[in-house]
Design a protein around this motif. Structure first.
Motif, PDB file in Angstrom:
ATOM      1  N   MET A   1      11.725  72.333  17.915  1.00 33.69           N
ATOM      2  CA  MET A   1      11.213  71.307  17.008  1.00 33.69           C
ATOM      3  C   MET A   1      12.289  70.865  16.016  1.00 33.69           C
ATOM      4  SD  MET A   1       7.385  72.796  16.261  1.00 33.69           S
ATOM      5  CE  MET A   1       7.035  71.525  15.045  1.00 33.69           C
ATOM      6  N   GLU A   2      13.067  71.815  15.523  1.00 34.06           N
ATOM      7  CA  GLU A   2      14.140  71.476  14.585  1.00 34.06           C
ATOM      8  C   GLU A   2      15.276  70.728  15.285  1.00 34.06           C
ATOM      9  OE1 GLU A   2      13.469  75.556  11.918  1.00 34.06           O
ATOM     10  OE2 GLU A   2      14.995  75.465  13.494  1.00 34.06           O
ATOM     11  N   TRP A   3      15.387  70.933  16.572  1.00 37.07           N
ATOM     12  CA  TRP A   3      16.468  70.358  17.385  1.00 37.07           C
ATOM     13  C   TRP A   3      16.165  68.939  17.862  1.00 37.07           C
ATOM     14  CZ3 TRP A   3      18.191  72.792  22.675  1.00 37.07           C
ATOM     15  CH2 TRP A   3      19.536  72.480  22.928  1.00 37.07           C
ATOM     16  N   VAL A   4      14.877  68.550  17.806  1.00 32.62           N
ATOM     17  CA  VAL A   4      14.429  67.274  18.366  1.00 32.62           C
ATOM     18  C   VAL A   4      15.223  66.055  17.886  1.00 32.62           C
ATOM     19  CG1 VAL A   4      12.506  65.615  18.331  1.00 32.62           C
ATOM     20  CG2 VAL A   4      12.111  67.978  19.033  1.00 32.62           C
ATOM     21  N   PRO A   5      15.516  65.911  16.571  1.00 35.04           N
ATOM     22  CA  PRO A   5      16.244  64.710  16.140  1.00 35.04           C
ATOM     23  C   PRO A   5      17.575  64.499  16.862  1.00 35.04           C
ATOM     24  CG  PRO A   5      15.341  65.860  14.241  1.00 35.04           C
ATOM     25  CD  PRO A   5      15.131  66.751  15.422  1.00 35.04           C
ATOM     26  N   VAL A   6      18.262  65.588  17.199  1.00 30.64           N
ATOM     27  CA  VAL A   6      19.539  65.478  17.895  1.00 30.64           C
ATOM     28  C   VAL A   6      19.333  65.351  19.396  1.00 30.64           C
ATOM     29  CG1 VAL A   6      21.773  66.566  18.280  1.00 30.64           C
ATOM     30  CG2 VAL A   6      20.654  66.812  16.079  1.00 30.64           C
ATOM     31  N   LEU A   7      18.303  66.007  19.921  1.00 31.61           N
ATOM     32  CA  LEU A   7      18.009  65.890  21.346  1.00 31.61           C
ATOM     33  C   LEU A   7      17.723  64.441  21.726  1.00 31.61           C
ATOM     34  CD1 LEU A   7      15.719  68.993  22.011  1.00 31.61           C
ATOM     35  CD2 LEU A   7      18.031  68.630  22.885  1.00 31.61           C
ATOM     36  N   LYS A   8      17.115  63.694  20.820  1.00 31.63           N
ATOM     37  CA  LYS A   8      16.784  62.296  21.103  1.00 31.63           C
ATOM     38  C   LYS A   8      18.031  61.433  21.298  1.00 31.63           C
ATOM     39  CE  LYS A   8      12.300  62.073  18.736  1.00 31.63           C
ATOM     40  NZ  LYS A   8      11.534  61.458  17.610  1.00 31.63           N
ATOM     41  N   THR A   9      19.152  61.846  20.701  1.00 30.19           N
ATOM     42  CA  THR A   9      20.383  61.062  20.831  1.00 30.19           C
ATOM     43  C   THR A   9      21.072  61.315  22.168  1.00 30.19           C
ATOM     44  OG1 THR A   9      21.854  62.755  19.879  1.00 30.19           O
ATOM     45  CG2 THR A   9      20.704  61.265  18.339  1.00 30.19           C
ATOM     46  N   ASN A  10      20.812  62.496  22.747  1.00 31.41           N
ATOM     47  CA  ASN A  10      21.441  62.908  24.014  1.00 31.41           C
ATOM     48  C   ASN A  10      22.968  62.894  23.926  1.00 31.41           C
ATOM     49  OD1 ASN A  10      20.950  63.891  26.642  1.00 31.41           O
ATOM     50  ND2 ASN A  10      21.521  61.920  27.528  1.00 31.41           N
ATOM     51  N   ALA A  11      23.494  63.135  22.717  1.00 28.45           N
ATOM     52  CA  ALA A  11      24.943  63.209  22.512  1.00 28.45           C
ATOM     53  C   ALA A  11      25.360  64.677  22.626  1.00 28.45           C
ATOM     54  CB  ALA A  11      25.315  62.655  21.147  1.00 28.45           C
ATOM     55  N   MET A  39      26.447  71.345  18.569  1.00 27.43           N
ATOM     56  CA  MET A  39      26.709  71.742  17.184  1.00 27.43           C
ATOM     57  C   MET A  39      25.411  72.094  16.468  1.00 27.43           C
ATOM     58  SD  MET A  39      29.788  69.360  15.666  1.00 27.43           S
ATOM     59  CE  MET A  39      29.041  67.786  16.106  1.00 27.43           C
ATOM     60  N   ALA A  40      24.382  71.253  16.687  1.00 33.61           N
ATOM     61  CA  ALA A  40      23.093  71.510  16.047  1.00 33.61           C
ATOM     62  C   ALA A  40      22.471  72.795  16.580  1.00 33.61           C
ATOM     63  CB  ALA A  40      22.152  70.323  16.286  1.00 33.61           C
ATOM     64  N   PHE A  41      22.555  72.996  17.894  1.00 30.63           N
ATOM     65  CA  PHE A  41      21.952  74.204  18.462  1.00 30.63           C
ATOM     66  C   PHE A  41      22.683  75.462  18.003  1.00 30.63           C
ATOM     67  CE2 PHE A  41      21.333  77.435  21.748  1.00 30.63           C
ATOM     68  CZ  PHE A  41      19.944  77.501  21.726  1.00 30.63           C
ATOM     69  N   ALA A  42      23.992  75.383  17.889  1.00 29.62           N
ATOM     70  CA  ALA A  42      24.755  76.540  17.415  1.00 29.62           C
ATOM     71  C   ALA A  42      24.295  76.939  16.014  1.00 29.62           C
ATOM     72  CB  ALA A  42      26.247  76.221  17.416  1.00 29.62           C
ATOM     73  N   ALA A  43      24.140  75.938  15.142  1.00 26.95           N
ATOM     74  CA  ALA A  43      23.706  76.216  13.776  1.00 26.95           C
ATOM     75  C   ALA A  43      22.265  76.710  13.745  1.00 26.95           C
ATOM     76  CB  ALA A  43      23.863  74.973  12.907  1.00 26.95           C
ATOM     77  N   LEU A  44      21.374  76.016  14.434  1.00 27.26           N
ATOM     78  CA  LEU A  44      19.958  76.376  14.421  1.00 27.26           C
ATOM     79  C   LEU A  44      19.715  77.729  15.081  1.00 27.26           C
ATOM     80  CD1 LEU A  44      18.339  72.949  15.361  1.00 27.26           C
ATOM     81  CD2 LEU A  44      18.205  74.095  13.141  1.00 27.26           C
ATOM     82  N   GLY A  45      20.323  77.926  16.248  1.00 27.12           N
ATOM     83  CA  GLY A  45      20.122  79.179  16.967  1.00 27.12           C
ATOM     84  C   GLY A  45      20.613  80.382  16.176  1.00 27.12           C
TER      85      GLY A  45
END
Length: 203
Positions: free
Chosen positions: A154-164, A170-176
């Motif tokens: 859920m926290e990752w969704v904003p970046v997943l939508k960009t598919n970049a 980078m986001a997953f590394a920080a969140l995970g």
């Protein structure tokens, strides 16, 4: 938990998120041109990116602690609440595959490339939940698995939508890293307050 423990958790999680974002950013997209000034601007951008997702992680963590207590109160049974969480885990993993596939799939691409992310998240979730269970008790396995898979997604969704790809990793590394750290630190900080080495923590 004492306020100083919350402050400690906030600061260390913030620094962890920043550090992971910097490392992931340099690995996935190291600046190939520009001088020292441009490099430090890039690093500064990674610091802000990591801090932002660290805050997302902490908001999600405290939100889940609240939701978890509500869930136990509503269902009146830990086993029933765990069953609900397992169903939600399955739904989120399926959506993590299906929604990305329907949104970004192009002709010639294989299904495997879209299944790697949910499989990877599931493996990480099981690993963290196993560690949490070993450090506390069996009752912590499903809540930890839910937190790592569902809340992180859920926290990752904003970046997943960009598919970049670069921003996604980078986001997953920080969140995970932040979510894993917080869930594994929680019982330690609680035990510091009580002065015991209890293994009764449910999350």
């Amino acid at each position: 938990m004492k306020s100083r423990n919350w402050v400690f958790l906030f600061i260390t999680t913030l620094l962890l998120g920043i550090g992971c974002a910097i490392v992931a950013g340099l690995i996935s997209q190291f600046p190939q041109s520009g001088g020292v000034k441009e490099f430090f601007i890039y690093i500064l951008g990674l610091v802000g990116f990591g801090a932002l997702f660290s805050v997302f992680s902490q908001m999600g963590f405290f939100a889940y602690l609240t939701v978890h207590r509500f869930g136990l109160g509503i269902f009146k049974s830990q086993s029933l609440w765990n069953g609900v969480q397992i169903v939600l885990i399955i739904v989120v993993l399926f959506d993590l595959f299906y929604l990305r596939y329907t949104a970004f799939h192009k002709a010639g691409q294989s299904l495997a490339s879209y299944s790697l992310i949910p499989i990877g998240v599931l493996i990480i979730g099981f690993a963290v939940a196993y560690l949490k269970q070993k450090q506390t008790n069996k009752g912590a396995f499903v809540p930890t698995l839910f937190f790592i898979i569902v809340v992180t997604t859920m926290e990752w969704v904003p970046v997943l939508k960009t598919n970049a790809p670069s921003a996604m990793w980078m986001a997953f590394a920080a969140l995970g890293a932040c979510n894993t750290y917080q869930i594994l630190m929680l019982h330690r900080l609680i035990n510091q307050n009580t002065g015991t080495k209890s293994k009764t923590s449910a999350v």
